[in-house]
Write an enzyme that holds these catalytic residues in place. Structure first.
Site, short mmCIF file in Angstrom:
data_model
loop_
_atom_site.label_atom_id
_atom_site.label_comp_id
_atom_site.label_asym_id
_atom_site.label_seq_id
_atom_site.Cartn_x
_atom_site.Cartn_y
_atom_site.Cartn_z
N ASN A 1 22.28 13.00 30.95
CA ASN A 1 20.87 12.75 30.81
C ASN A 1 20.21 13.29 29.34
O ASN A 1 21.05 13.55 28.67
CB ASN A 1 19.96 13.31 32.01
CG ASN A 1 20.27 14.63 32.07
OD1 ASN A 1 20.45 15.65 30.89
ND2 ASN A 1 19.79 15.68 33.02
N ASP B 1 23.78 7.90 42.73
CA ASP B 1 23.50 9.30 42.04
C ASP B 1 22.24 8.88 40.96
O ASP B 1 21.25 9.65 40.79
CB ASP B 1 24.36 9.81 41.39
CG ASP B 1 24.07 11.11 40.51
OD1 ASP B 1 23.64 11.96 41.14
OD2 ASP B 1 24.31 10.91 39.19
#
Lengths: 358, 358, 358
Positions: A39, A233
C-alpha cells in the site's frame, strides 16, 4: 540385462530422491517485495503473501500427487485454515515461503507453510505467517476426477494420528460451510456512498470486478486459489480503509473453503462488507461470485466466502482504536453477534496457546 | 557484566549464522512458469529466466554486503558471464533458481546460479542454466559510493585462487568492452534528441514498441482496446514531458476508431508527435502500427490513430503555461492549424455546454 | 407439465434477471491506484483509466451479447468517443468505473462509462471521466463474423431516438476517419519491413521502447539488471523470429557488462540486429540506450550491449536449419566474421569441456 554398478547406484539414488525429495522435501521460494505488492505506506498486502503461500502449496502438492503411476494431475486448493499475520512486511524486504507436506488422506494433501520476512539490508528476520492448506488432485485428462494421493511416511504414529485429527476436523467444517454458503443472499450491491451515513455497513461495503486472464490460471484452466485470495484481501482492505480512513493491515484470515472452481474467461465479482468491530479490529466478510461471460446461461455462482480481520496502524505501526460499526436492522445485528463470537473464540484460543507455551 | 550461558550461546549462534547463513547460505527461489512468461508455442523466454537469475543474485549479494557495520547498501549488477540455455522450459513447469556466493574481491561479489526446471506433473527435472554474475555494492546514502565487500571464507586456498583468476579475467574483459562500446555506431536506434532544437516537433517525437503478450488479449486472441489506449497515452505523455519538462496530465482524448484488429504475437509501434500548443495545452497525435512477426507478408499496418491533449501542472496541481511549438515546414504548419481548429471547436462546445447547464 | 408455484417464480425471476440484470444492469468496477499506475509525482496516467474503462465496457458488452441463443461471442471495441479528464487522480485513491448499456443497433452496442475517484482516507469523491464506447460482437467460432445484438428496452421513445442519433453520428464519423487514415504519412514510425529483402540484416532488425516504471527498479531507484536483460532477450527473440519465421529459443548469452546505471523515469530503447548465422544458430547483437525524459541535456547514452544466440526448433523441439544471413556492405561483413570467430571459439570451448569431463 544387468545394470552396471554406476547405473544401479544412479537408479537407487533417483528412487530415494523421489521418495524423499520429490515427495516431501520442503519447497522454498523467495521474492523481493515491490511497490505494487504494497500500500502507499509501504506495507505489503496480506493478499500478496496469500498468493505466494498458495503458489508454494500448489507446487509441492502437485509434485507429490504425481509421484505414482497413473493419471497426471494438478493439485487444486480446497481449503486454507485460519491464518494469522504476525508482523507487517515492507517494500524491499525479501519474503521467504517454505512449504512441507504434513498429512495425506486418500484424496487430499495437507501442506504447512512458513513465511519469513528478511530485511536484506539490516539483516532483520521475522516469522510473519504460518498457514495450513488442503489440496485435492484433479486429473489432467478429466478435470472432474479426483485421483488418489500417494501416502507419506510419518516419523511417528502420534504424528500420523494428529494429522488424521486435523483432517477430520477440517472435513467436518467444510461440509458445514457448504450449507451456509447456499443461504447467503447477494445483498451487497454498490450503493452511492455519499448518501450513506459513515461507520454503517452500507457506507464501507465495496466490490471489485476482475476479468480472469491466462496468467491467473493453472494448467487445468482454473483460477489459482492464490489469485482469488489476493483479490479478496484487496477488497477487504478497501472496506477497512473506508471505515477507519487510516493505514490498515491484514491481521488474520478465517478458514476459507473453495467449493467451486472458477474457469478461464470468467468475470469474478469480489464483494466485502464489514460484519464486526472490536476496539482494535474490524472483521470483513468477503464473497466471490463467478460469472462466465460467454456461457451466460450458466448464470452467476458463489465460488468462495471468507472473513478477513484488519487492524488500523499509526505512523509507528502501533495499533489505533477502530470506530465502532453502526448497525441497521436485525440482520446486521445478527452478523455482528456472530462476528463477536468468532472474535472471542479466537481470543480465547490465542490465550490458551500462549499459556501452553509458557 | 557477564552474559548468561544461554545469552552467550545465542550471541555465538547469531555470529555463526551471520558468517555462514547470512553471508553465504545458498538462496533458492522457485516459481511456476505462466503464459505471460512464454512465447505462443509455450517455450519460456530466456529473458524470464535471466530476470529470475538476476533477482536471486541481487538478494544474496545485497544480503552479504550488509553483514558488516557501516553503510547499508544494495548490490548492483555489474556483469553477467556467458550463459548457456541447455534445455527449453515450458509453461506449467517450475523454475528453481539457486544462488551462492563463490568469490569476493574488495569491491565486488561473484554469485553462481543454477537453474533447474521441474515438470511437477511428470517429475522430469533438468538443469537448464548455469550463470555467473558480478555485483558491486552501492551505498544507500550515496549512490555513487561503492562500499567494501566483507570477505568470505574459502574451503581451500585452491578455491580462492581459482576465484581470483575469474575475478582478474572478468575485470580485464570489462575494461576491454568499455573501449569497444564507445566506438559502436548507433545505426539501429532512433535519432538523437541532442542534435535537435528544443520545442520543435522532431525534438519531442517519441515511440514505444511493445510485443503483445497473452495477458494483453481477449479470448479471441486480439489485443484489448484498453491495452492499446494505455500505450497511446504513455507515448503521448512522453512527448509532452519532453516538450515542457514538467509534470503533465492527460486532459482529453479525441474520438478513437479501432478499424483493424491486432493479433496476439504482433509487435506494436506506438508513435507520438506534437501537433499544436495553446497557452496551456498540448495536442499530440498518436499512431499505432501493428506488425505480425510471423506473417511478414502482411506487412505493417496502421491500426489506430488519435489525438491526446495534455496540460502541464505545477506542484499544487495548477496549470502552467506551455512553451510554444516551433514549426518547421508547411506540413507542420498545416497540422498546427488543424489542431488549432479542433482546439477552438472544443472550447466553443465546452462554453455552449456550460451555458446550457446554467 | 405444470410447474409448481415456486419453480415458476424461479423461472420468471431468472428470465427477468437475464433481461434486466444480465443484459443491462450497470456493471461496476473499482481498483486501488498503485505506483505502477502513476507517474513519478503520483498522478495516475490517463492510460490506466482508459484501460479500466475499456475493460468495464468489454465485460458488460460481452455479457449482453451472450444473453440470447446462438453463437457465443466477445465484444470488440470499435470506437471511443471524445473523452475529457476532469480531475487528476492519485496513487492510493480508488477508481470506480461504472458501465451501462445505453443503445443497441443491429450489430453494435453503446456503453456509457462513468469514472469516479475516491480518496478513501479523506472521503473526497470526484467524477473524473465520462466516456462512450461502441462495441461489436465477434463470434467465438468465426472471428470474422459479427453476430446480431439482442435489443435493449428503452424507458421512453425519446431515449431510443437520442441513442439512434448518436449511433448515426458515430457511424458517419467512423467512415470519414477510415478515409483520412489512409492519407496519413507514416513519418514518425520506423521503416517498413516490406520494402526490405528477406534474410538481410535490415529486414529483421527490431527495437522495443519501454518507459521505466516503479516496479522495474531497486531500492536505489535504478533499473534491475534482470529487467534490462528480459527486454534484451525479448528484442533478440523478435529479430530471430523475423529472420526464420519459426519457433525460436535462446541458446546462449555472451558476457554482458553493465557500465552505466539506468534511472527511474528513463525511456529505454532496446535494439537488436542479426550479426551472424551458422547452419543451426543465429547471433543477435543487442543495444540498450537510455534517455532521461526530464534531464534531456544528458542526452541518450548506451547503457548495455550484448550478443544473444538463438536456435530454431520444429514441433518436436528438434533444431531446424537457419536461413543464411544476406550481407550488405563491408561493415556487415566484418560483424559476420567477428560473430563467426565467437561461434568457433565457443564451439571449441564446449568440445574441450566435454573431453575434460569424460
Amino acid at each position: 540385462m544387468l545394470l552396471s554398478n554406476g547405473a544401479m547406484r544412479h537408479k537407487q539414488l533417483q528412487h530415494l530422491w523421489k521418495l524423499n525429495w520429490g515427495a516431501r522435501k520442503p519447497n522454498s521460494t523467495s521474492r523481493i517485495m515491490r511497490p505494487d505488492d504494497a500500500n502507499i505506506v509501504g506495507n505489503v498486502h496480506g493478499g500478496t503473501i496469500l498468493k505466494m503461500i498458495e503458489e508454494a502449496g500448489c507446487i509441492i502438492g502437485t509434485r507429490h500427487c504425481n509421484t505414482q503411476n497413473g493419471d497426471h494431475c494438478v493439485a487444486a486448493l480446497a481449503r486454507v485454515e485460519r491464518t494469522d499475520f504476525l508482523y507487517p512486511m515492507f517494500i524491499g524486504e525479501v519474503a521467504h515461503v517454505s512449504a512441507e507436506i504434513t498429512y495425506t488422506s486418500k484424496h487430499s494433501v495437507e501442506v504447512q507453510i512458513n513465511v519469513l520476512s528478511e530485511n536484506i539490508v539490516t539483516g532483520a528476520k521475522k516469522v510473519t505467517n504460518k498457514a495450513t492448506l488442503w489440496y485435492v488432485p484433479l486429473s489432467l485428462k478429466n478435470v472432474d476426477k479426483i485421483i488418489e494421493v500417494p501416502p507419506i511416511e510419518y516419523s511417528s504414529s502420534e504424528q500420523e494420528e494428529a494429522g488424521k485429527k486435523r483432517y477430520e476436523a477440517q472435513k467436518f467444517e467444510r461440509l458445514e460451510t457448504k450449507e451456509r454458503n447456499g443461504e447467503i443472499l447477494m445483498s451487497v450491491s454498490l450503493p452511492d456512498r455519499q448518501t450513506k451515513e459513515p461507520y454503517t455497513v452500507e457506507y464501507s461495503q465495496s466490490s471489485l470486478i476482475h476479468l480472469v486472464g491466462p496468467s491467473d490460471c493453472t494448467l487445468l484452466g482454473f483460477v489459482h486459489g492464490g489469485v482469488t485470495m489476493k483479490l479478496m484481501d484487496e477488497v477487504a482492505g478497501i472496506v477497512a480503509v473506508r471505515h477507519c480512513k487510516t493505514n490498515i493491515v491484514t491481521a488474520s484470515v478465517d478458514a476459507i473453503n473453495f467449493h467451486r472452481k472458477i474457469k478461464k474467461g470468467c468475470v469474478i465479482t469480489v464483494s466485502g462488507r464489514m460484519t464486526f468491530t472490536s476496539n482494535k479490529s474490524m472483521e470483513i466478510e468477503v464473497f466471490v461470485d463467478a460469472d462466465s461471460l460467454v456461457e451466460a446461461e450458466k448464470g452467476k455462482y458463489r465460488a468462495v466466502t471468507a472473513f478477513f480481520t484488519y487492524i488500523s496502524l499509526d505512523k509507528d505501526n502501533k495499533p489505533l482504536p477502530v470506530p465502532q460499526l453502526k448497525l441497521d436492522g436485525e440482520e446486521e445485528q445478527n452478523r455482528f453477534e456472530e462476528g463477536k463470537a468468532r472474535y472471542l473464540q479466537n481470543k480465547a484460543k490465542r490465550l490458551a496457546d500462549k499459556e501452553r507455551h509458557q
